[in-house]
Scaffold this motif. Structure first.
Motif, PDB file in Angstrom:
ATOM      1  N   ILE A 114      -0.049   6.477   6.177  1.00  0.00           N
ATOM      2  CA  ILE A 114       1.624   6.816   6.453  1.00  0.00           C
ATOM      3  C   ILE A 114       1.991   6.229   4.939  1.00  0.00           C
ATOM      4  O   ILE A 114       1.967   5.320   4.690  1.00  0.00           O
ATOM      5  CB  ILE A 114       1.919   5.626   7.720  1.00  0.00           C
ATOM      6  N   GLU A 115       2.903   7.466   4.752  1.00  0.00           N
ATOM      7  CA  GLU A 115       3.386   7.192   3.251  1.00  0.00           C
ATOM      8  C   GLU A 115       4.883   6.872   3.325  1.00  0.00           C
ATOM      9  O   GLU A 115       5.603   7.122   4.397  1.00  0.00           O
ATOM     10  CB  GLU A 115       3.228   8.434   2.474  1.00  0.00           C
ATOM     11  N   ASP A 116       5.354   6.259   2.207  1.00  0.00           N
ATOM     12  CA  ASP A 116       6.625   5.640   2.185  1.00  0.00           C
ATOM     13  C   ASP A 116       7.742   6.460   1.624  1.00  0.00           C
ATOM     14  O   ASP A 116       8.839   5.872   1.363  1.00  0.00           O
ATOM     15  CB  ASP A 116       6.822   4.294   1.778  1.00  0.00           C
ATOM     16  N   ALA A 117       7.207   7.879   1.458  1.00  0.00           N
ATOM     17  CA  ALA A 117       8.343   8.797   0.619  1.00  0.00           C
ATOM     18  C   ALA A 117       9.290   9.249   1.881  1.00  0.00           C
ATOM     19  O   ALA A 117       8.771   9.438   2.996  1.00  0.00           O
ATOM     20  CB  ALA A 117       7.468   9.798   0.052  1.00  0.00           C
ATOM     21  N   LEU A 118      10.416   9.651   1.337  1.00  0.00           N
ATOM     22  CA  LEU A 118      11.476  10.321   2.199  1.00  0.00           C
ATOM     23  C   LEU A 118      11.062  11.786   2.205  1.00  0.00           C
ATOM     24  O   LEU A 118      11.057  12.295   1.166  1.00  0.00           O
ATOM     25  CB  LEU A 118      12.830  10.114   1.936  1.00  0.00           C
ATOM     26  N   ASN A 154      -3.532   3.089   6.750  1.00  0.00           N
ATOM     27  CA  ASN A 154      -3.651   2.949   5.306  1.00  0.00           C
ATOM     28  C   ASN A 154      -2.202   3.268   4.958  1.00  0.00           C
ATOM     29  O   ASN A 154      -1.799   4.222   5.162  1.00  0.00           O
ATOM     30  CB  ASN A 154      -4.408   4.000   4.712  1.00  0.00           C
ATOM     31  N   ALA A 155      -1.573   2.197   4.208  1.00  0.00           N
ATOM     32  CA  ALA A 155      -0.228   2.421   4.049  1.00  0.00           C
ATOM     33  C   ALA A 155      -0.132   2.882   2.698  1.00  0.00           C
ATOM     34  O   ALA A 155      -0.380   2.451   1.665  1.00  0.00           O
ATOM     35  CB  ALA A 155       0.606   1.095   4.217  1.00  0.00           C
ATOM     36  N   ARG A 156       0.548   4.256   2.310  1.00  0.00           N
ATOM     37  CA  ARG A 156       0.442   4.843   1.091  1.00  0.00           C
ATOM     38  C   ARG A 156       1.928   4.538   0.420  1.00  0.00           C
ATOM     39  O   ARG A 156       2.939   4.361   1.003  1.00  0.00           O
ATOM     40  CB  ARG A 156       0.542   6.484   1.395  1.00  0.00           C
ATOM     41  N   GLY A 181       1.041  -4.688   9.369  1.00  0.00           N
ATOM     42  CA  GLY A 181      -0.048  -4.469  10.106  1.00  0.00           C
ATOM     43  C   GLY A 181      -1.067  -3.358   9.562  1.00  0.00           C
ATOM     44  O   GLY A 181      -1.818  -2.878  10.058  1.00  0.00           O
ATOM     45  N   ALA A 182      -0.600  -3.159   8.033  1.00  0.00           N
ATOM     46  CA  ALA A 182      -1.625  -2.060   7.487  1.00  0.00           C
ATOM     47  C   ALA A 182      -2.842  -2.856   7.155  1.00  0.00           C
ATOM     48  O   ALA A 182      -2.766  -4.056   6.653  1.00  0.00           O
ATOM     49  CB  ALA A 182      -0.858  -1.701   6.479  1.00  0.00           C
ATOM     50  N   ASP A 183      -3.816  -2.029   7.320  1.00  0.00           N
ATOM     51  CA  ASP A 183      -5.017  -2.338   7.165  1.00  0.00           C
ATOM     52  C   ASP A 183      -5.506  -2.283   5.684  1.00  0.00           C
ATOM     53  O   ASP A 183      -6.207  -3.220   5.089  1.00  0.00           O
ATOM     54  CB  ASP A 183      -6.258  -1.706   7.796  1.00  0.00           C
ATOM     55  N   GLY A 184      -5.032  -1.357   4.853  1.00  0.00           N
ATOM     56  CA  GLY A 184      -5.287  -0.954   3.396  1.00  0.00           C
ATOM     57  C   GLY A 184      -4.081  -0.575   2.914  1.00  0.00           C
ATOM     58  O   GLY A 184      -3.003  -0.051   3.610  1.00  0.00           O
ATOM     59  N   ILE A 185      -4.177  -0.367   1.536  1.00  0.00           N
ATOM     60  CA  ILE A 185      -3.211   0.040   0.758  1.00  0.00           C
ATOM     61  C   ILE A 185      -3.509   1.272  -0.215  1.00  0.00           C
ATOM     62  O   ILE A 185      -4.553   1.196  -0.901  1.00  0.00           O
ATOM     63  CB  ILE A 185      -2.528  -1.172  -0.320  1.00  0.00           C
ATOM     64  N   PHE A 186      -2.742   2.409  -0.020  1.00  0.00           N
ATOM     65  CA  PHE A 186      -3.110   3.548  -0.875  1.00  0.00           C
ATOM     66  C   PHE A 186      -2.044   3.823  -2.200  1.00  0.00           C
ATOM     67  O   PHE A 186      -0.899   4.110  -1.577  1.00  0.00           O
ATOM     68  CB  PHE A 186      -3.191   4.689   0.062  1.00  0.00           C
ATOM     69  N   VAL A 187      -2.417   3.994  -3.300  1.00  0.00           N
ATOM     70  CA  VAL A 187      -1.460   4.004  -4.475  1.00  0.00           C
ATOM     71  C   VAL A 187      -1.781   5.295  -5.238  1.00  0.00           C
ATOM     72  O   VAL A 187      -2.560   5.301  -6.093  1.00  0.00           O
ATOM     73  CB  VAL A 187      -1.352   2.824  -5.171  1.00  0.00           C
ATOM     74  N   PRO A 188      -1.404   6.421  -4.825  1.00  0.00           N
ATOM     75  CA  PRO A 188      -1.735   7.510  -5.478  1.00  0.00           C
ATOM     76  C   PRO A 188      -0.933   7.562  -6.714  1.00  0.00           C
ATOM     77  O   PRO A 188       0.227   7.113  -6.781  1.00  0.00           O
ATOM     78  CB  PRO A 188      -1.481   8.878  -4.452  1.00  0.00           C
ATOM     79  N   GLY A 189      -1.603   8.216  -7.806  1.00  0.00           N
ATOM     80  CA  GLY A 189      -0.766   8.143  -8.987  1.00  0.00           C
ATOM     81  C   GLY A 189      -1.255   6.863 -10.088  1.00  0.00           C
ATOM     82  O   GLY A 189      -1.030   7.015 -11.155  1.00  0.00           O
ATOM     83  N   ALA A 190      -1.696   5.979  -9.355  1.00  0.00           N
ATOM     84  CA  ALA A 190      -2.203   4.983 -10.313  1.00  0.00           C
ATOM     85  C   ALA A 190      -3.669   5.274 -10.743  1.00  0.00           C
ATOM     86  O   ALA A 190      -4.459   4.925  -9.961  1.00  0.00           O
ATOM     87  CB  ALA A 190      -2.119   3.639  -9.640  1.00  0.00           C
ATOM     88  N   VAL A 191      -3.726   5.711 -12.125  1.00  0.00           N
ATOM     89  CA  VAL A 191      -5.078   5.949 -12.605  1.00  0.00           C
ATOM     90  C   VAL A 191      -5.608   5.007 -13.870  1.00  0.00           C
ATOM     91  O   VAL A 191      -6.797   5.211 -13.994  1.00  0.00           O
ATOM     92  CB  VAL A 191      -5.322   7.541 -12.764  1.00  0.00           C
ATOM     93  N   ASP A 192      -4.598   4.574 -14.383  1.00  0.00           N
ATOM     94  CA  ASP A 192      -4.921   3.677 -15.697  1.00  0.00           C
ATOM     95  C   ASP A 192      -5.915   2.533 -15.224  1.00  0.00           C
ATOM     96  O   ASP A 192      -5.546   1.829 -14.170  1.00  0.00           O
ATOM     97  CB  ASP A 192      -3.449   3.420 -16.231  1.00  0.00           C
ATOM     98  N   ASN A 208      -6.899   1.895  -1.974  1.00  0.00           N
ATOM     99  CA  ASN A 208      -7.406   3.228  -2.191  1.00  0.00           C
ATOM    100  C   ASN A 208      -6.736   3.516  -3.190  1.00  0.00           C
ATOM    101  O   ASN A 208      -5.399   3.495  -3.226  1.00  0.00           O
ATOM    102  CB  ASN A 208      -7.005   3.698  -0.737  1.00  0.00           C
ATOM    103  N   VAL A 209      -7.324   4.572  -4.156  1.00  0.00           N
ATOM    104  CA  VAL A 209      -6.610   5.307  -4.998  1.00  0.00           C
ATOM    105  C   VAL A 209      -7.069   6.784  -4.909  1.00  0.00           C
ATOM    106  O   VAL A 209      -8.129   7.033  -4.471  1.00  0.00           O
ATOM    107  CB  VAL A 209      -7.056   4.813  -6.386  1.00  0.00           C
ATOM    108  N   MET A 210      -6.326   7.738  -5.606  1.00  0.00           N
ATOM    109  CA  MET A 210      -6.566   9.023  -5.757  1.00  0.00           C
ATOM    110  C   MET A 210      -6.975   9.368  -6.987  1.00  0.00           C
ATOM    111  O   MET A 210      -6.325   9.238  -7.832  1.00  0.00           O
ATOM    112  CB  MET A 210      -5.284   9.881  -5.217  1.00  0.00           C
ATOM    113  N   ALA A 211      -7.999  10.109  -6.896  1.00  0.00           N
ATOM    114  CA  ALA A 211      -8.781  10.575  -7.979  1.00  0.00           C
ATOM    115  C   ALA A 211      -8.879  11.965  -8.408  1.00  0.00           C
ATOM    116  O   ALA A 211      -8.492  12.745  -7.446  1.00  0.00           O
ATOM    117  CB  ALA A 211     -10.121   9.928  -8.286  1.00  0.00           C
ATOM    118  N   GLY A 212      -9.248  12.612  -9.427  1.00  0.00           N
ATOM    119  CA  GLY A 212      -9.325  13.709  -9.970  1.00  0.00           C
ATOM    120  C   GLY A 212      -9.673  13.873 -11.436  1.00  0.00           C
ATOM    121  O   GLY A 212     -10.075  13.204 -12.018  1.00  0.00           O
ATOM    122  N   PRO A 213      -9.580  15.206 -11.873  1.00  0.00           N
ATOM    123  CA  PRO A 213      -9.733  15.427 -13.533  1.00  0.00           C
ATOM    124  C   PRO A 213      -8.930  14.403 -14.205  1.00  0.00           C
ATOM    125  O   PRO A 213      -7.721  14.381 -13.993  1.00  0.00           O
ATOM    126  CB  PRO A 213      -9.414  16.935 -13.435  1.00  0.00           C
ATOM    127  N   GLY A 214      -9.399  13.714 -14.871  1.00  0.00           N
ATOM    128  CA  GLY A 214      -8.776  13.022 -15.879  1.00  0.00           C
ATOM    129  C   GLY A 214      -8.735  11.426 -15.540  1.00  0.00           C
ATOM    130  O   GLY A 214      -8.605  10.610 -16.419  1.00  0.00           O
TER     131      GLY A 214
END
Length: 276
Positions: A114-118, A154-156, A181-192, A208-214
């Motif tokens: 569940i993401e927190d973006a509008l 998973n709270a994004r 009540g979130a079980d985990g935290i997802f922070v896409p875009g944090a790769v450093d 949780n992180v989101m990976a990919g090329p780079g």
């Protein structure tokens, strides 16, 4: 619900800091079966890939029913746990998020992002107010618990994707969402790697992180203490790039080289036969 509850408990147990759950995201039944057959311990949907397959752009442009019908087909096709990316919940308010989560459980999934973006008229790269998002997460938690399934919530947090803030703001939101009540935290875009380590150390729960090329390889992210690694719409985008290459080659040159490494017809058919 016993089997689904068991799958949910097994899915929770896969989130081990330093030995992360690795998720090549799927978007339909056949991609989910391919991912499972490759050895994935669970299947995660990509909301972008899923809605693209439904003929819509990403960003809550499809209704709850259509999205979760696709999730149900995926859950029915595999034997491993399925976690569904439900964007911001396909709902305007917390009560609507609860309705969505009940539908997720009915679809056979055992986790949600569940993401927190509008989206919609309040969008434009903004994030929901922390209290409002916490209320939505609490509603999701309570709806799943009432259904008797220990759904992994998973709270994004889109601080990095939106450019709204860095580590401090992310950790502030993560603490509020975990308390809600979130079980985990997802922070896409944090790769450093340094940023990821700060987040691992600062988040009270699996990161949780989101990976990919780079991005750092799985082994390096594991060494930082990450508990879950996904690739979002990356696999779907790669598949669609192949479609474009093959189409252009066929139409412009009249050749078929892009199809050389295709899965055999019988192999794909057999994967889906096993799912029945």
């Amino acid at each position: 619900m016993t089997k689904q509850s068991d799958l949910a408990s097994a899915f929770h147990a896969l989130h081990i800091p330093g030995t992360p759950l690795v998720l090549p995201n799927a978007w339909d039944a056949v991609s989910a079966r391919i991912v499972e057959d490759a050895g994935a311990a669970a299947v995660a949907t990509t909301s972008a890939g899923l809605v693209w397959a439904l003929g819509a752009p990403d960003g809550e442009r499809v209704g709850r029913d259509a999205a979760l019908a696709a999730v149900a087909r995926i859950a029915d096709a595999v034997t491993v746990p399925v976690t569904a990316d439900i964007e911001s919940g396909y709902a305007e308010d917390a009560e609507g998020v609860a309705d969505t989560v009940r539908a997720v459980v009915d679809a056979g999934a055992v986790g949600v992002n569940i993401e927190d973006a509008l989206y919609g008229t309040r969008a434009g790269g903004a994030l929901r107010d922390v209290a409002e998002q916490a209320e939505r997460i609490t509603a999701a938690r309570e709806a799943a618990d009432a259904a008797g399934v220990p759904l992994f919530v998973n709270a994004r947090i889109d601080t990095y994707l939106s450019g709204a803030g860095g580590v401090d703001l992310t950790l502030e939101r993560a603490a509020a969402f975990r308390a809600a009540g979130a079980d985990g935290i997802f922070v896409p875009g944090a790769v450093d790697p340094g940023t990821v380590k700060e987040l691992v150390d600062g988040v009270d729960g699996p990161l949780n992180v989101m990976a990919g090329p780079g991005a750092s390889p799985v082994a390096e992210l594991a060494a930082l203490g990450v508990a879950r690694i996904s690739v979002g719409s990356g696999v779907a985008q790669a598949a669609h790039a192949l479609v474009r290459r093959a189409a252009r080659e066929l139409l412009n040159r009249g050749t078929y080289g892009s199809l050389t490494d295709a899965l055999a017809y019988g192999e794909v058919n057999a994967l889906l036969e096993k799912a029945r």
